[in-house]
Design an enzyme around this catalytic site. Structure first.
Site, PDB file in Angstrom:
ATOM      1  N   LYS A  35     -13.095   0.028   6.429  1.00  0.00           N
ATOM      2  CA  LYS A  35     -13.766  -0.739   5.376  1.00  0.00           C
ATOM      3  C   LYS A  35     -14.842  -1.656   5.955  1.00  0.00           C
ATOM      4  CE  LYS A  35     -10.267   1.012   3.479  1.00  0.00           C
ATOM      5  NZ  LYS A  35      -9.559   1.405   2.317  1.00  0.00           N
ATOM      6  N   ALA A  50      -6.527  -4.349   7.406  1.00  0.00           N
ATOM      7  CA  ALA A  50      -7.459  -3.258   7.074  1.00  0.00           C
ATOM      8  C   ALA A  50      -8.723  -3.770   6.382  1.00  0.00           C
ATOM      9  CB  ALA A  50      -6.766  -2.231   6.179  1.00  0.00           C
ATOM     10  N   ASP A  73      -0.585  -5.351   9.385  1.00  0.00           N
ATOM     11  CA  ASP A  73      -1.564  -4.320   9.026  1.00  0.00           C
ATOM     12  C   ASP A  73      -2.805  -5.042   8.527  1.00  0.00           C
ATOM     13  OD1 ASP A  73      -3.053  -2.248   8.030  1.00  0.00           O
ATOM     14  OD2 ASP A  73      -1.644  -1.690   6.438  1.00  0.00           O
ATOM     15  N   TRP A 115       0.870  -1.179   0.000  1.00  0.00           N
ATOM     16  CA  TRP A 115       0.000   0.000   0.000  1.00  0.00           C
ATOM     17  C   TRP A 115       0.908   1.231   0.000  1.00  0.00           C
ATOM     18  CZ3 TRP A 115      -2.041   2.833   4.744  1.00  0.00           C
ATOM     19  CH2 TRP A 115      -3.064   3.718   4.397  1.00  0.00           C
TER      20      TRP A 115
HETATM   21  C1  LIG Z   1      -3.368  -1.818   3.490  1.00  0.00           C
HETATM   22  C2  LIG Z   1      -4.056  -0.701   4.193  1.00  0.00           C
HETATM   23  N1  LIG Z   1      -3.711  -0.412   5.449  1.00  0.00           N
HETATM   24  C3  LIG Z   1      -4.285   0.566   6.133  1.00  0.00           C
HETATM   25  C4  LIG Z   1      -5.264   1.336   5.574  1.00  0.00           C
HETATM   26  C5  LIG Z   1      -5.802   2.427   6.450  1.00  0.00           C
HETATM   27  O1  LIG Z   1      -7.049   2.866   6.287  1.00  0.00           O
HETATM   28  P1  LIG Z   1      -7.693   3.983   7.210  1.00  0.00           P
HETATM   29  O2  LIG Z   1      -6.618   4.862   7.722  1.00  0.00           O
HETATM   30  O3  LIG Z   1      -8.646   4.685   6.332  1.00  0.00           O
HETATM   31  O4  LIG Z   1      -8.374   3.239   8.341  1.00  0.00           O
HETATM   32  C6  LIG Z   1      -5.675   1.091   4.256  1.00  0.00           C
HETATM   33  C7  LIG Z   1      -6.677   1.915   3.586  1.00  0.00           C
HETATM   34  O5  LIG Z   1      -6.825   1.981   2.416  1.00  0.00           O
HETATM   35  C8  LIG Z   1      -5.054   0.034   3.558  1.00  0.00           C
HETATM   36  O6  LIG Z   1      -5.394  -0.276   2.297  1.00  0.00           O
END
Ligand SMILES: Cc1ncc(COP(=O)(O)O)c(C=O)c1O
Length: 393
Positions: free
Chosen positions: A243, A210, A208, A127
């Site tokens: 999500k 998500a 991580d 990401w």
């Molecule tokens: C791999 C990954 N980690 C973390 C996040 C963090 O999302 P948020 O900060 O919106 O909770 C995302 C969001 O797209 C993601 O794709």
């Protein structure tokens, strides 16, 4: 003052949103932005979230500060959601954070305080926000091979071989499930092998997660991180509710840590709170309170699980439909991996030029690296999308 600054590199996804918005073609297809979309292309508020918001509205009597860890009942419930009973509560601590991003950032800073010389090993690709966050926290990073674009599979042997070169206390960043941007995920057996390597080489795992619930199911998607928690003495986890509760703008996430002993957990927790204090101080409450209301009430939780299940099942149907349409129109099984991938994304393995042709000639928008958001596929026009992809090959 500001004359010393130069413009940062433009954000590619935001630029893509603007291009799509300005495209007058009625049949345009948005496979770019990373939010879940329903059949009508909307990102609705979940019914279980709406109901919990009513409860919150009726019950909340004050908006005074909650503290650095935010809503502690939320922290407990999120720890349960992610770890189940895989780790003894005495060695686990958690604090609420502003989104998964907030959790990532404060955990990187905690690791920086603990091991300023550590290198973070990130998957290639990962990401894109991981890299600036690691850099902003002052740690170094290096990538390990992860994705084979030709077959759409994980390059597991190459990944293991690279991680075998890591130094003790280096950090291994792993996607808990639904790898973003590729959609290719580790099997449980592969998680076990990575866990063994981490223990042998005395590395430090950072997971991580998500998209829990968007791959195979809420428990199945956490199976890797739970297995790891049984194998390693310590680890950290950044969990996002953006999500799976569809509360993107409310900024709901949780930073979880596992330490070798309760005493070490207490110190790491206090340091994590101090990192938060030096950043944003306290996390926003609304979304986390809503998640807590859902997770603490069995009936509300069941209603939410049903909504997550429906989202996941829709994406699997779309995956299978697109893979079948591509098989039909290309006369090959080259894109069968789309049906095997899990989560919201798949990387198709197209060149930037092919991606740009899809945009210009067919009004199909995806990120330059050919990542598609499966939820953006129009279920009644999968043949059109497949025909367009085949046309640019
Ligand atoms: C791999 C990954 N980690 C973390 C996040 C963090 O999302 P948020 O900060 O919106 O909770 C995302 C969001 O797209 C993601 O794709």
């Amino acid at each position: 003052m500001f004359e010393t600054l130069t413009s940062p590199a433009p954000d590619k996804i935001l630029a893509l949103i603007a291009l799509l918005r300005d495209d007058p073609r009625q049949h345009k297809v948005d496979l770019g932005v990373g939010v879940y979309k329903d059949r009508e292309g909307r990102t609705p508020i979940m019914q279980s979230v709406r109901d919990a918001e009513q409860v919150l509205f009726a019950e909340q009597t004050t908006k005074t500060y909650l503290g650095l860890a935010g809503d502690t009942a939320f922290d407990t419930k999120m720890t349960e959601l992610v770890l189940g009973d895989a780790a003894p509560a005495a060695r686990v601590r958690a604090i609420q954070a502003p989104g998964g991003s907030g959790a990532l950032r404060i955990l990187f800073e905690l690791l920086r305080r603990a091991r300023p010389d550590a290198t973070v090993w990130v998957s290639d690709p990962t990401w894109p926000n991981h890299i600036p966050m690691i850099e902003a926290s002052g740690l170094k990073h290096v990538s390990y091979p992860y994705f084979d674009a030709a077959t759409g599979t994980v390059r597991f042997e190459a990944m293991l071989a690279a991680l075998a070169q890591a130094k003790p206390d280096d950090v291994v960043l792993l996607h808990g499930c639904c790898h973003n941007p590729t959609g290719a995920n580790l099997t449980l057996e592969q998680w076990r092998e990575i866990g063994k390597l981490i223990v042998e080489k005395r590395l430090f795992p950072f997971v991580d997660i998500a998209y829990q619930g968007f791959g195979e199911g809420l428990d199945a998607d956490a199976a890797g991180v739970r297995l790891l928690a049984t194998l390693v003495p310590s680890m950290v986890i950044a969990a996002s509710c953006s999500k799976n509760f569809s509360v993107y703008r409310d900024r709901v996430g949780c930073a979880i840590l596992l330490a070798p002993s309760a005493a070490e957990a207490d110190i790491a927790y206090a340091q994590l709170c101090s990192v938060a204090r030096a950043n944003y101080s306290m996390p926003p409450d609304h979304g986390a309170a809503v998640v807590r209301i859902i997770l603490t009430d069995p009936a509300r939780r069941a209603a939410w699980v049903a909504e997550v299940d429906a989202i996941r099942e829709r994406m699997i149907v779309l995956r299978e439909g697109l893979a079948a349409a591509l098989r039909k129109h290309s006369g090959s099984n080259r894109f069968d991996f789309i049906a095997r991938h899990r989560g919201m994304f798949s990387r198709l393995g197209l060149s930037v030029e092919q991606v740009h042709r899809l945009r210009a000639e067919h009004a199909i928008y995806m990120v330059d690296d050919s990542r598609i958001n499966v939820a953006g596929l129009p279920d009644d026009r999968l043949d059109d999308v497949a025909r367009a992809i085949v046309a640019v090959l």
